[in-house]
Design a protein around this motif. Sequence first.
Motif, short mmCIF file in Angstrom:
data_model
loop_
_atom_site.label_atom_id
_atom_site.label_comp_id
_atom_site.label_asym_id
_atom_site.label_seq_id
_atom_site.Cartn_x
_atom_site.Cartn_y
_atom_site.Cartn_z
N ALA A 28 0.87 -1.17 -0.06
CA ALA A 28 0.00 0.21 -0.63
C ALA A 28 1.34 0.99 0.13
CB ALA A 28 -1.06 -0.32 0.92
N ALA A 29 1.69 1.62 0.92
CA ALA A 29 2.63 2.24 0.54
C ALA A 29 3.76 2.24 -0.67
CB ALA A 29 3.97 2.28 1.97
N PHE A 43 6.10 16.82 -14.04
CA PHE A 43 6.11 18.02 -13.79
C PHE A 43 7.73 18.02 -12.81
CE2 PHE A 43 1.72 17.00 -14.13
CZ PHE A 43 1.63 17.71 -15.81
N GLY A 44 8.08 17.08 -12.16
CA GLY A 44 9.15 17.43 -11.29
C GLY A 44 9.24 18.42 -10.23
N ASP A 45 8.03 18.33 -9.43
CA ASP A 45 8.14 18.80 -8.18
C ASP A 45 6.63 18.76 -7.56
OD1 ASP A 45 8.08 20.46 -6.31
OD2 ASP A 45 8.18 22.88 -7.31
N TYR A 46 5.88 18.96 -6.43
CA TYR A 46 4.89 18.97 -5.48
C TYR A 46 4.87 17.07 -5.38
CZ TYR A 46 3.56 23.62 -7.86
OH TYR A 46 3.61 24.82 -7.78
N THR A 47 6.07 16.47 -5.59
CA THR A 47 5.86 15.32 -5.05
C THR A 47 5.80 15.41 -3.10
OG1 THR A 47 8.27 15.29 -4.30
CG2 THR A 47 7.27 14.56 -6.61
N ASN A 48 6.30 16.05 -2.61
CA ASN A 48 5.79 15.58 -1.18
C ASN A 48 4.49 16.31 -0.76
OD1 ASN A 48 6.92 15.54 1.00
ND2 ASN A 48 7.80 17.77 1.03
N SER A 49 3.58 17.38 -1.83
CA SER A 49 2.09 17.60 -1.57
C SER A 49 1.61 15.90 -2.10
CB SER A 49 1.93 18.38 -2.41
OG SER A 49 2.40 20.08 -2.25
N ALA A 55 -0.90 10.50 2.85
CA ALA A 55 -1.80 10.09 3.71
C ALA A 55 -2.49 10.62 4.26
CB ALA A 55 0.18 10.26 4.07
N ASP A 56 -2.85 11.94 4.61
CA ASP A 56 -4.29 12.52 5.05
C ASP A 56 -5.80 11.92 4.69
OD1 ASP A 56 -5.74 14.50 7.05
OD2 ASP A 56 -4.52 16.26 6.18
N LEU A 57 -5.79 11.74 3.51
CA LEU A 57 -6.68 10.54 3.40
C LEU A 57 -7.17 9.36 4.11
CD1 LEU A 57 -7.72 11.66 -0.76
CD2 LEU A 57 -8.44 12.79 0.96
#
Length: 493
Positions: A28-29, A43-49, A55-57
């Motif tokens: 799952a992870a 896109f090379g960015d926003y991976t942290n988001s 995880a919050d969902l």
Amino acid sequence: MVINHIEKLFVTSDAATILNELQIQHPAARLLVMAAQMQEKQFGDYTNSVVIFAADLLQRSTDLLRMGMKPVEIADAYDASFKQLKSVMWKMVVRQATQLKDLESVKEYLKASIASKQFDQQDLITELVAKACVQTVPRNSANFNVDNIRVCKILGSGVQNSRVMNGMVFKRGTEGSVKKVDNARIAVFACPVDITQTETKGTILMNTAADLKSFASTEEAEVEAQIKSLADAGVNVVVANGKFGDIYLHFLNKHNMMAVRLSSKFDLRRLARSLGAQPQSRICTPSLDLLGQCSHVYLEEIGDTDVTVFEKDSEHGNIATIIVRGSSQSRMDDVERAIDDAVNTYKALTKDGRLVAGAGAIDMRLSHHIEDWGMDISGTQQYAIKRYALALSGLPRQLAINSGQEPAIFLSKMISAHLLSNLDHGIDLVNGSVMDAFTNKIYDVYVAKLSCYRLATEAVSTILRVDQIIMAKQATGGPIGRNPLPQDDDGMA
């Protein structure tokens, strides 16, 4: 600080790098990691988001499952929430990135992407990347290629001494005695500049010293004729994808020609493209239209490293090189990752120039909209939609936590600011207050942000629809061999 399985050290805040180096086994992870990797590739960015939102969902889904909701119902509600989010997000666009060849405008577009990873050096790195992008963007900006911006890391000094070169820089010295050439005309060879060895061996009978002298002079005359032919064509720099023979180097120095050796065929190909040259497969004198042109070719010592620079005087070029300095290899690697993310952000803007307010403003606006929309939905789906809206507000909450502020106080300020006005209020990490992201020119890329929401929602929906995780046994190398049976003196078992 991450130490991978081969004991390589990473000191970074880049989520994609951390996820790539962690050996995650839980299936799952792994789905969340794959979603983040897909965001990084596109896109090379926003991976942290992606990871934070997904995880919050999942965490809020656990509460719904304890309340008695079915996993399929939760997944359907999340999918419906994303469709609603997609239908309204385009109305929240605050700016269109149309001036992709203006340095000051490009700096505004890229600043938020770099500040998330190199907050202490954001102005310097933004200046470097924006300059490199503006120099290399073609007339049709949709054809921008991220490979045209190279990074050369040289240990020593500090990041503040990094700079941009309009051309290519190679971490190696020159072969001959000539160290600098202006108004260079360059011949590129995709082979070693040396005497070719024949496939078959032969024997030459020499009876006198005159025979030996005659044989050596014939070889030298042939080499000198080749070099003189290049010099007569105006060639003053020779680039080869292999070694230079001693005889060739002698005559190159004699005719005041510079010799540069490149070991990588990919570097040779990029250099030929930037110079407008055609690599030759054998030693010959190319026609004038197959030769490359460059304003300056010279050897420079940066720190204690010799580099060969191919530099152009024009403001625009095919390839730009960002020379990154740093006190350690891990420091330079982290700066390089920030540069790569910013260049990919510029690439995304060439495809779709829409921008939304950053600093958590777009997340909070979407959270309010999804929550209001969910109030009109009947049934148990309303509970899941409410959780989806709360998960959207988790992104600005994480920004507050990362800055060392109290998240509850920040969220209450943002909620009240959004309720009182329709402005794009975000988090000011410096002053610890709420500010208008649009006025302060903090932007997120529309397509990248939408992709972040989509990938996180799809990953969570996939996990919720899984009934049971079945894992195969790890291979043990086959059955253990049986020892031979004891035998008597007659050889019978």
